[in-house]
Design a protein around this motif. Structure first.
Motif, PDB file in Angstrom:
ATOM      1  N   THR A  90       0.999 -20.827  16.679  1.00  0.00           N
ATOM      2  CA  THR A  90       1.820 -20.366  15.559  1.00  0.00           C
ATOM      3  C   THR A  90       0.984 -19.500  14.627  1.00  0.00           C
ATOM      4  O   THR A  90      -0.171 -19.828  14.321  1.00  0.00           O
ATOM      5  CB  THR A  90       2.389 -21.557  14.771  1.00  0.00           C
ATOM      6  OG1 THR A  90       3.173 -22.372  15.651  1.00  0.00           O
ATOM      7  CG2 THR A  90       3.251 -21.086  13.614  1.00  0.00           C
ATOM      8  N   THR A  91       1.585 -18.404  14.183  1.00  0.00           N
ATOM      9  CA  THR A  91       0.995 -17.544  13.158  1.00  0.00           C
ATOM     10  C   THR A  91       1.887 -17.597  11.924  1.00  0.00           C
ATOM     11  O   THR A  91       3.090 -17.340  12.015  1.00  0.00           O
ATOM     12  CB  THR A  91       0.891 -16.087  13.649  1.00  0.00           C
ATOM     13  OG1 THR A  91       0.047 -16.031  14.795  1.00  0.00           O
ATOM     14  CG2 THR A  91       0.321 -15.192  12.562  1.00  0.00           C
ATOM     15  N   GLU A  92       1.292 -17.950  10.789  1.00  0.00           N
ATOM     16  CA  GLU A  92       2.021 -18.017   9.524  1.00  0.00           C
ATOM     17  C   GLU A  92       1.426 -16.999   8.554  1.00  0.00           C
ATOM     18  O   GLU A  92       0.217 -17.024   8.296  1.00  0.00           O
ATOM     19  CB  GLU A  92       1.940 -19.425   8.928  1.00  0.00           C
ATOM     20  CG  GLU A  92       2.527 -20.500   9.836  1.00  0.00           C
ATOM     21  CD  GLU A  92       2.270 -21.907   9.307  1.00  0.00           C
ATOM     22  OE1 GLU A  92       1.463 -22.041   8.357  1.00  0.00           O
ATOM     23  OE2 GLU A  92       2.862 -22.857   9.838  1.00  0.00           O
ATOM     24  N   ALA A  93       2.264 -16.095   8.037  1.00  0.00           N
ATOM     25  CA  ALA A  93       1.774 -15.037   7.145  1.00  0.00           C
ATOM     26  C   ALA A  93       2.531 -15.049   5.827  1.00  0.00           C
ATOM     27  O   ALA A  93       3.741 -15.293   5.790  1.00  0.00           O
ATOM     28  CB  ALA A  93       1.911 -13.672   7.826  1.00  0.00           C
ATOM     29  N   GLU A  94       1.790 -14.765   4.747  1.00  0.00           N
ATOM     30  CA  GLU A  94       2.397 -14.632   3.431  1.00  0.00           C
ATOM     31  C   GLU A  94       1.680 -13.532   2.658  1.00  0.00           C
ATOM     32  O   GLU A  94       0.457 -13.398   2.744  1.00  0.00           O
ATOM     33  CB  GLU A  94       2.342 -15.962   2.660  1.00  0.00           C
ATOM     34  CG  GLU A  94       0.968 -16.560   2.547  1.00  0.00           C
ATOM     35  CD  GLU A  94       0.959 -17.957   1.971  1.00  0.00           C
ATOM     36  OE1 GLU A  94       1.996 -18.655   2.104  1.00  0.00           O
ATOM     37  OE2 GLU A  94      -0.062 -18.354   1.374  1.00  0.00           O
ATOM     38  N   ILE A  95       2.447 -12.716   1.944  1.00  0.00           N
ATOM     39  CA  ILE A  95       1.883 -11.638   1.130  1.00  0.00           C
ATOM     40  C   ILE A  95       1.501 -12.198  -0.236  1.00  0.00           C
ATOM     41  O   ILE A  95       2.287 -12.903  -0.874  1.00  0.00           O
ATOM     42  CB  ILE A  95       2.897 -10.488   0.978  1.00  0.00           C
ATOM     43  CG1 ILE A  95       3.180  -9.861   2.340  1.00  0.00           C
ATOM     44  CG2 ILE A  95       2.391  -9.440  -0.009  1.00  0.00           C
ATOM     45  CD1 ILE A  95       4.263  -8.797   2.292  1.00  0.00           C
ATOM     46  N   ASP A  96       0.257 -11.842  -0.705  1.00  0.00           N
ATOM     47  CA  ASP A  96      -0.169 -12.337  -2.019  1.00  0.00           C
ATOM     48  C   ASP A  96      -0.630 -11.225  -2.955  1.00  0.00           C
ATOM     49  O   ASP A  96      -0.980 -11.484  -4.102  1.00  0.00           O
ATOM     50  CB  ASP A  96      -1.278 -13.393  -1.874  1.00  0.00           C
ATOM     51  CG  ASP A  96      -2.436 -12.909  -1.019  1.00  0.00           C
ATOM     52  OD1 ASP A  96      -2.574 -11.689  -0.826  1.00  0.00           O
ATOM     53  OD2 ASP A  96      -3.199 -13.768  -0.534  1.00  0.00           O
ATOM     54  N   ASN A  97      -0.655  -9.967  -2.487  1.00  0.00           N
ATOM     55  CA  ASN A  97      -0.946  -8.855  -3.402  1.00  0.00           C
ATOM     56  C   ASN A  97      -0.579  -7.541  -2.741  1.00  0.00           C
ATOM     57  O   ASN A  97      -0.568  -7.421  -1.508  1.00  0.00           O
ATOM     58  CB  ASN A  97      -2.412  -8.846  -3.849  1.00  0.00           C
ATOM     59  CG  ASN A  97      -3.346  -8.464  -2.721  1.00  0.00           C
ATOM     60  OD1 ASN A  97      -3.567  -7.281  -2.458  1.00  0.00           O
ATOM     61  ND2 ASN A  97      -3.896  -9.470  -2.031  1.00  0.00           N
ATOM     62  N   ILE A  98      -0.276  -6.535  -3.563  1.00  0.00           N
ATOM     63  CA  ILE A  98       0.030  -5.184  -3.096  1.00  0.00           C
ATOM     64  C   ILE A  98      -0.707  -4.209  -3.998  1.00  0.00           C
ATOM     65  O   ILE A  98      -0.580  -4.249  -5.224  1.00  0.00           O
ATOM     66  CB  ILE A  98       1.543  -4.894  -3.145  1.00  0.00           C
ATOM     67  CG1 ILE A  98       2.316  -5.909  -2.294  1.00  0.00           C
ATOM     68  CG2 ILE A  98       1.826  -3.480  -2.665  1.00  0.00           C
ATOM     69  CD1 ILE A  98       3.830  -5.756  -2.392  1.00  0.00           C
ATOM     70  N   ALA A  99      -1.506  -3.319  -3.382  1.00  0.00           N
ATOM     71  CA  ALA A  99      -2.253  -2.303  -4.131  1.00  0.00           C
ATOM     72  C   ALA A  99      -1.655  -0.934  -3.852  1.00  0.00           C
ATOM     73  O   ALA A  99      -1.483  -0.555  -2.686  1.00  0.00           O
ATOM     74  CB  ALA A  99      -3.724  -2.330  -3.729  1.00  0.00           C
ATOM     75  N   GLY A 114      -2.662   1.084  -9.369  1.00  0.00           N
ATOM     76  CA  GLY A 114      -2.504  -0.280  -9.856  1.00  0.00           C
ATOM     77  C   GLY A 114      -2.216  -1.240  -8.720  1.00  0.00           C
ATOM     78  O   GLY A 114      -2.066  -0.847  -7.553  1.00  0.00           O
ATOM     79  N   ALA A 115      -2.162  -2.491  -9.045  1.00  0.00           N
ATOM     80  CA  ALA A 115      -1.929  -3.525  -8.040  1.00  0.00           C
ATOM     81  C   ALA A 115      -0.983  -4.565  -8.591  1.00  0.00           C
ATOM     82  O   ALA A 115      -0.880  -4.770  -9.806  1.00  0.00           O
ATOM     83  CB  ALA A 115      -3.251  -4.165  -7.625  1.00  0.00           C
ATOM     84  N   LEU A 116      -0.296  -5.198  -7.682  1.00  0.00           N
ATOM     85  CA  LEU A 116       0.629  -6.261  -8.033  1.00  0.00           C
ATOM     86  C   LEU A 116       0.150  -7.531  -7.336  1.00  0.00           C
ATOM     87  O   LEU A 116       0.012  -7.565  -6.113  1.00  0.00           O
ATOM     88  CB  LEU A 116       2.045  -5.900  -7.571  1.00  0.00           C
ATOM     89  CG  LEU A 116       3.138  -6.928  -7.825  1.00  0.00           C
ATOM     90  CD1 LEU A 116       3.327  -7.154  -9.327  1.00  0.00           C
ATOM     91  CD2 LEU A 116       4.455  -6.473  -7.190  1.00  0.00           C
ATOM     92  N   GLY A 117      -0.151  -8.563  -8.149  1.00  0.00           N
ATOM     93  CA  GLY A 117      -0.665  -9.800  -7.589  1.00  0.00           C
ATOM     94  C   GLY A 117      -0.118 -11.007  -8.316  1.00  0.00           C
ATOM     95  O   GLY A 117       0.832 -10.908  -9.096  1.00  0.00           O
ATOM     96  N   VAL A 165       2.676   7.268  -1.293  1.00  0.00           N
ATOM     97  CA  VAL A 165       1.289   7.032  -1.703  1.00  0.00           C
ATOM     98  C   VAL A 165       0.722   5.938  -0.793  1.00  0.00           C
ATOM     99  O   VAL A 165       1.473   5.105  -0.270  1.00  0.00           O
ATOM    100  CB  VAL A 165       1.200   6.593  -3.179  1.00  0.00           C
ATOM    101  CG1 VAL A 165       1.691   7.697  -4.099  1.00  0.00           C
ATOM    102  CG2 VAL A 165       1.951   5.301  -3.412  1.00  0.00           C
ATOM    103  N   PRO A 166      -0.608   5.951  -0.585  1.00  0.00           N
ATOM    104  CA  PRO A 166      -1.212   4.883   0.232  1.00  0.00           C
ATOM    105  C   PRO A 166      -0.995   3.517  -0.410  1.00  0.00           C
ATOM    106  O   PRO A 166      -1.160   3.352  -1.624  1.00  0.00           O
ATOM    107  CB  PRO A 166      -2.695   5.259   0.261  1.00  0.00           C
ATOM    108  CG  PRO A 166      -2.745   6.711  -0.064  1.00  0.00           C
ATOM    109  CD  PRO A 166      -1.604   6.939  -1.019  1.00  0.00           C
ATOM    110  N   ILE A 167      -0.613   2.579   0.398  1.00  0.00           N
ATOM    111  CA  ILE A 167      -0.369   1.221  -0.080  1.00  0.00           C
ATOM    112  C   ILE A 167      -1.148   0.251   0.808  1.00  0.00           C
ATOM    113  O   ILE A 167      -1.149   0.387   2.041  1.00  0.00           O
ATOM    114  CB  ILE A 167       1.134   0.876  -0.036  1.00  0.00           C
ATOM    115  CG1 ILE A 167       1.928   1.811  -0.931  1.00  0.00           C
ATOM    116  CG2 ILE A 167       1.359  -0.583  -0.443  1.00  0.00           C
ATOM    117  CD1 ILE A 167       3.427   1.584  -0.843  1.00  0.00           C
ATOM    118  N   ASP A 168      -1.817  -0.704   0.186  1.00  0.00           N
ATOM    119  CA  ASP A 168      -2.481  -1.789   0.908  1.00  0.00           C
ATOM    120  C   ASP A 168      -1.766  -3.093   0.600  1.00  0.00           C
ATOM    121  O   ASP A 168      -1.687  -3.512  -0.560  1.00  0.00           O
ATOM    122  CB  ASP A 168      -3.954  -1.911   0.505  1.00  0.00           C
ATOM    123  CG  ASP A 168      -4.805  -0.828   1.131  1.00  0.00           C
ATOM    124  OD1 ASP A 168      -4.513  -0.451   2.282  1.00  0.00           O
ATOM    125  OD2 ASP A 168      -5.748  -0.352   0.480  1.00  0.00           O
TER     126      ASP A 168
END
Length: 253
Positions: free
Chosen positions: A60-69, A74-77, A227-230
């Motif tokens: 099983t692979t479990e993924a969750e997003i915790d920040n966006i740059a 700027g970044a959202l966390g 724009v580039p997003i990470d």
């Protein structure tokens, strides 16, 4: 009467001679050295071995997003957004090398394995995306502790595991919204198995189950939308492996 007496006398003399010959032969046989017959060789699990295995794996692979740059804007966390929990499965096959040392009924050992895998899995994530896990290879290094019942060995093992994986997400309807990251994960494993050695061949067969946990690890997935997003994602992974194998042991007796 005289003739009859002579016949009896001859028979008596012949009987005495025969008894004398048998007694002498028995005495000679008793004086002959007895040929030593060595005991049959004693089987031992001690020694080096090499082998091969094949089997299957699922996990099983479990993924969750915790920040966006947003590319320097700027970044959202400060949040956690579960995006996917999907299964992967496939075949495994490879080789192993190890060493055993037996003391009484206890068998101590160390073993390293390397396997190619075809394990993969895909599932929807964030509704519109398709997230995929693909495992390319895995390796383990573990200690073993077993109980020997003659040529049958019951054992448990524990150690470290490595896995090379590729994680990807894509949206085919929108160009640029395709991203992937490849990495070698490190985790721990526990397992158990049974192995039986065939008489006088040096060969043995095993059946084994392993549980491997790679824990959690943070990854940055690059995107190019205006724009580039990470996108920062935390991925946890674990898997189960069942395999059968054949070993050749050096110096089994």
């Amino acid at each position: 009467m005289l003739k009859t007496g002579k016949v009896k006398m001859k028979r008596h003399i012949l009987a005495i001679a025969a008894a004398s010959i048998m007694s002498t032969a028995a005495a000679s046989a008793a004086d002959m050295p007895v040929k030593y017959m060595p005991p049959p060789p004693v089987f031992s699990w001690t020694g080096f071995y090499v082998g091969a295995h094949i089997g299957g794996t699922w996990g099983t692979t479990e993924a969750e997003i915790d920040n966006i740059a947003f590319g320097g804007l700027g970044a959202l966390g400060g949040f956690v957004l579960p995006v996917s929990s999907h299964a992967f499965n496939g075949f495994v096959g490879g080789g192993q090398v190890g060493y055993n040392w037996q003391s009484g009924i206890f068998v101590f050992g160390a073993e390293a394995e390397l396997s190619a895998t075809s394990a993969k899995g895909t599932a929807p994530c964030l509704v519109v995306l398709s997230c995929k896990t693909e495992q390319n290879w895995m390796a383990t290094a573990a200690g073993r502790l077993g109980l020997a019942d003659g040529r049958t060995l019951y054992y448990a093992k524990g150690g470290a595991a490595w896995s090379h994986n590729t994680y990807s997400a894509n949206l085919n309807l929108l160009a640029g919204l395709n991203t992937e990251v490849s990495d070698t994960r490190v985790g721990w494993l526990v397992g158990a198995g049974i192995e039986h050695a065939f008489a006088s061949t040096g060969l043995s067969m095993k059946l084994e189950y392993d549980y491997i946990d790679y824990g959690k690890k943070d990854y940055n997935f690059p995107l190019a939308i205006i724009v580039p997003i990470d996108v920062g994602a935390n991925i946890r992974e674990y898997q189960h492996v069942v395999k059968v194998g054949v070993n050749y042991r050096f110096g089994a007796y």
